[in-house]
Design an enzyme around this catalytic site. Sequence first.
Site, PDB file in Angstrom:
ATOM      1  CB  CYS A 120      -0.952   0.011   1.187  1.00 41.90           C
ATOM      2  SG  CYS A 120      -2.100  -1.378   1.152  1.00 41.90           S
ATOM      3  CG  HIS A 253      -3.208   3.871   1.783  1.00 41.38           C
ATOM      4  ND1 HIS A 253      -3.645   3.330   0.595  1.00 41.38           N
ATOM      5  CD2 HIS A 253      -3.182   2.845   2.679  1.00 41.38           C
ATOM      6  CE1 HIS A 253      -3.876   2.043   0.765  1.00 41.38           C
ATOM      7  NE2 HIS A 253      -3.607   1.722   2.019  1.00 41.38           N
ATOM      8  CG  ASN A 283      -6.443  -0.572   1.196  1.00 37.97           C
ATOM      9  OD1 ASN A 283      -5.753  -0.184   0.246  1.00 37.97           O
ATOM     10  ND2 ASN A 283      -5.922  -0.961   2.345  1.00 37.97           N
TER      11      ASN A 283
HETATM   12  O1  UT7 Z   1      -3.530  -0.669   3.547  1.00 41.23           O
HETATM   13  C1  UT7 Z   1      -2.968  -1.421   4.549  1.00 41.23           C
HETATM   14  C2  UT7 Z   1      -3.272  -0.814   5.792  1.00 41.23           C
HETATM   15  N1  UT7 Z   1      -4.383  -1.506   6.433  1.00 41.23           N
HETATM   16  C3  UT7 Z   1      -5.062  -0.854   7.313  1.00 41.23           C
HETATM   17  O2  UT7 Z   1      -4.827   0.304   7.506  1.00 41.23           O
HETATM   18  C4  UT7 Z   1      -6.090  -1.597   8.119  1.00 41.23           C
HETATM   19  C5  UT7 Z   1      -6.017  -1.129   9.526  1.00 41.23           C
HETATM   20  N2  UT7 Z   1      -6.999  -1.779  10.387  1.00 41.23           N
HETATM   21  C6  UT7 Z   1      -8.303  -1.476  10.296  1.00 41.23           C
HETATM   22  O3  UT7 Z   1      -8.717  -0.688   9.469  1.00 41.23           O
HETATM   23  C7  UT7 Z   1      -9.235  -2.090  11.325  1.00 41.23           C
HETATM   24  O4  UT7 Z   1      -8.486  -2.753  12.314  1.00 41.23           O
HETATM   25  C8  UT7 Z   1     -10.252  -3.099  10.694  1.00 41.23           C
HETATM   26  C9  UT7 Z   1     -11.279  -2.330   9.890  1.00 41.23           C
HETATM   27  C10 UT7 Z   1      -9.533  -4.104   9.843  1.00 41.23           C
HETATM   28  C11 UT7 Z   1     -11.004  -3.836  11.802  1.00 41.23           C
HETATM   29  O5  UT7 Z   1     -11.644  -2.929  12.674  1.00 41.23           O
HETATM   30  P1  UT7 Z   1     -11.517  -3.108  14.253  1.00 41.23           P
HETATM   31  O6  UT7 Z   1     -12.309  -2.034  14.860  1.00 41.23           O
HETATM   32  O7  UT7 Z   1     -10.058  -3.181  14.586  1.00 41.23           O
HETATM   33  O8  UT7 Z   1     -12.257  -4.498  14.482  1.00 41.23           O
HETATM   34  P2  UT7 Z   1     -11.683  -5.862  15.105  1.00 41.23           P
HETATM   35  O9  UT7 Z   1     -10.717  -6.501  14.174  1.00 41.23           O
HETATM   36  O10 UT7 Z   1     -11.257  -5.610  16.509  1.00 41.23           O
HETATM   37  O11 UT7 Z   1     -13.003  -6.739  15.139  1.00 41.23           O
HETATM   38  C12 UT7 Z   1     -14.115  -6.390  15.989  1.00 41.23           C
HETATM   39  C13 UT7 Z   1     -15.195  -7.418  15.832  1.00 41.23           C
HETATM   40  C14 UT7 Z   1     -14.710  -8.864  15.990  1.00 41.23           C
HETATM   41  O12 UT7 Z   1     -15.741  -9.573  16.658  1.00 41.23           O
HETATM   42  P3  UT7 Z   1     -15.640  -9.877  18.232  1.00 41.23           P
HETATM   43  O13 UT7 Z   1     -14.371 -10.646  18.406  1.00 41.23           O
HETATM   44  O14 UT7 Z   1     -15.618  -8.540  18.895  1.00 41.23           O
HETATM   45  O15 UT7 Z   1     -16.890 -10.654  18.487  1.00 41.23           O
HETATM   46  C15 UT7 Z   1     -14.605  -9.365  14.576  1.00 41.23           C
HETATM   47  O16 UT7 Z   1     -14.772 -10.764  14.495  1.00 41.23           O
HETATM   48  O17 UT7 Z   1     -15.752  -7.355  14.514  1.00 41.23           O
HETATM   49  C16 UT7 Z   1     -15.754  -8.654  13.913  1.00 41.23           C
HETATM   50  N3  UT7 Z   1     -15.586  -8.508  12.472  1.00 41.23           N
HETATM   51  C17 UT7 Z   1     -16.615  -8.325  11.639  1.00 41.23           C
HETATM   52  N4  UT7 Z   1     -17.937  -8.248  11.830  1.00 41.23           N
HETATM   53  C18 UT7 Z   1     -18.725  -8.033  10.752  1.00 41.23           C
HETATM   54  C19 UT7 Z   1     -14.440  -8.510  11.758  1.00 41.23           C
HETATM   55  N5  UT7 Z   1     -14.708  -8.324  10.460  1.00 41.23           N
HETATM   56  C20 UT7 Z   1     -16.044  -8.207  10.348  1.00 41.23           C
HETATM   57  C21 UT7 Z   1     -16.923  -7.983   9.265  1.00 41.23           C
HETATM   58  N6  UT7 Z   1     -18.240  -7.907   9.515  1.00 41.23           N
HETATM   59  N7  UT7 Z   1     -16.471  -7.844   8.010  1.00 41.23           N
END
Ligand code: UT7
Length: 330
Positions: A120, A253, A283
């Site tokens: 990225c 980005h 992204n």
């Molecule tokens: O270009 C490369 C750079 N990449 C990035 O910049 C990505 C950086 N990271 C992020 O943008 C965020 O961390 C994400 C958007 C990937 C995730 O958001 P988050 O607020 O960190 O969520 P999380 O991973 O802590 O997940 C929270 C909950 C989990 O459930 P539990 O364990 O709380 O029950 C996940 O299983 O959300 C769940 N979850 C989803 N639910 C519905 C994860 N993906 C999904 C989904 N739909 N697609």
Amino acid sequence: MSKAEMPFPSVLITGSGSYLPEKVLTNHDLAKMMDTDDEWIRQRTGISQRHIVGDDELTSDMAVHAAHRALEMAGLTASDMDGIIVATTTPDDTFPSTAATVQRKLGASQAFAFDVQAVCAGFIYALDVADAMIKSGKAKKIVVIGAEAFSRILDWNDRSTAVLFGDGAGAVILEASDQAKGWGILSSVIFTDGRFRDILYVDGGPARGKVGTVKMNGQDVFKHAVEKLASGLDQAIKQSGLQENDIDWLVPHQANVRIINYLQKKLKMPDEKVVRTVSRHANTSAASIPLAFDEAMRENRIQNGDVVAFEGIGGGLAWGASIVRIGKPA
Ligand code: UT7
């Protein structure tokens, strides 16, 4: 004056172009394919939809469309180009480079061509390399392209990554000028910290005998992104000789709107000066910055002479930022 005594030329951005594949996949479409929903995706990321390549469409095809449009804006043709640099993590093939295929498809017979792989951050890295090549006198005109068919390396059963990415391409034309002091690429910084390679990677490659799919620890990447992009921007601004309030536009980005908002606050930029395409493009990795930039150029939001801050981070971890005064003196 001998060549060694000549001052560095300015490296101007004189054109941009972009391309998005026709097929659109909305969050609602994804909710029919996996256990996710529109509200979660929009709240956590700001994404509503993404574009997806057609079955026969290649990264090089998207790159060529974007390059044609950028050449047209710059008033140049492919045969004017000395070089083609394609930033991509989703090349058509393991080799030759996607850039070599782009060179053939464009008919840019005078141009050297190679790929840059910094995920990225690829566009920032490619811009940095092209800037150095032009400043050193190796080339006068280079097209820098970010192009990705990221949908091909997603695990469509993994909701934590599949909802985040999209496909597309963006390009800029770089030209040397000895008559444009204070214009063009004013600073550019790139960084890598391989200690964090395992928080964002693809579990495939020649050694593994498969292409593989994206694996990410989202929370870890998020934490590094806000901290590293903020310090990268600080360093780029410092090196440019400008102040924070000289920046007219932030073209970040487009990974997550929450990261973009954080950086906006840090730079104290008003909403209307931050280019946001993440809701419609998701992204697109190395393509995301030039795609967003081209959109703002074509809407006449970014004007000749405006100062733009670019930044990006991704797998590696690799990150960087650059400060550019767009266009050329009248
Ligand atoms: O270009 C490369 C750079 N990449 C990035 O910049 C990505 C950086 N990271 C992020 O943008 C965020 O961390 C994400 C958007 C990937 C995730 O958001 P988050 O607020 O960190 O969520 P999380 O991973 O802590 O997940 C929270 C909950 C989990 O459930 P539990 O364990 O709380 O029950 C996940 O299983 O959300 C769940 N979850 C989803 N639910 C519905 C994860 N993906 C999904 C989904 N739909 N697609």
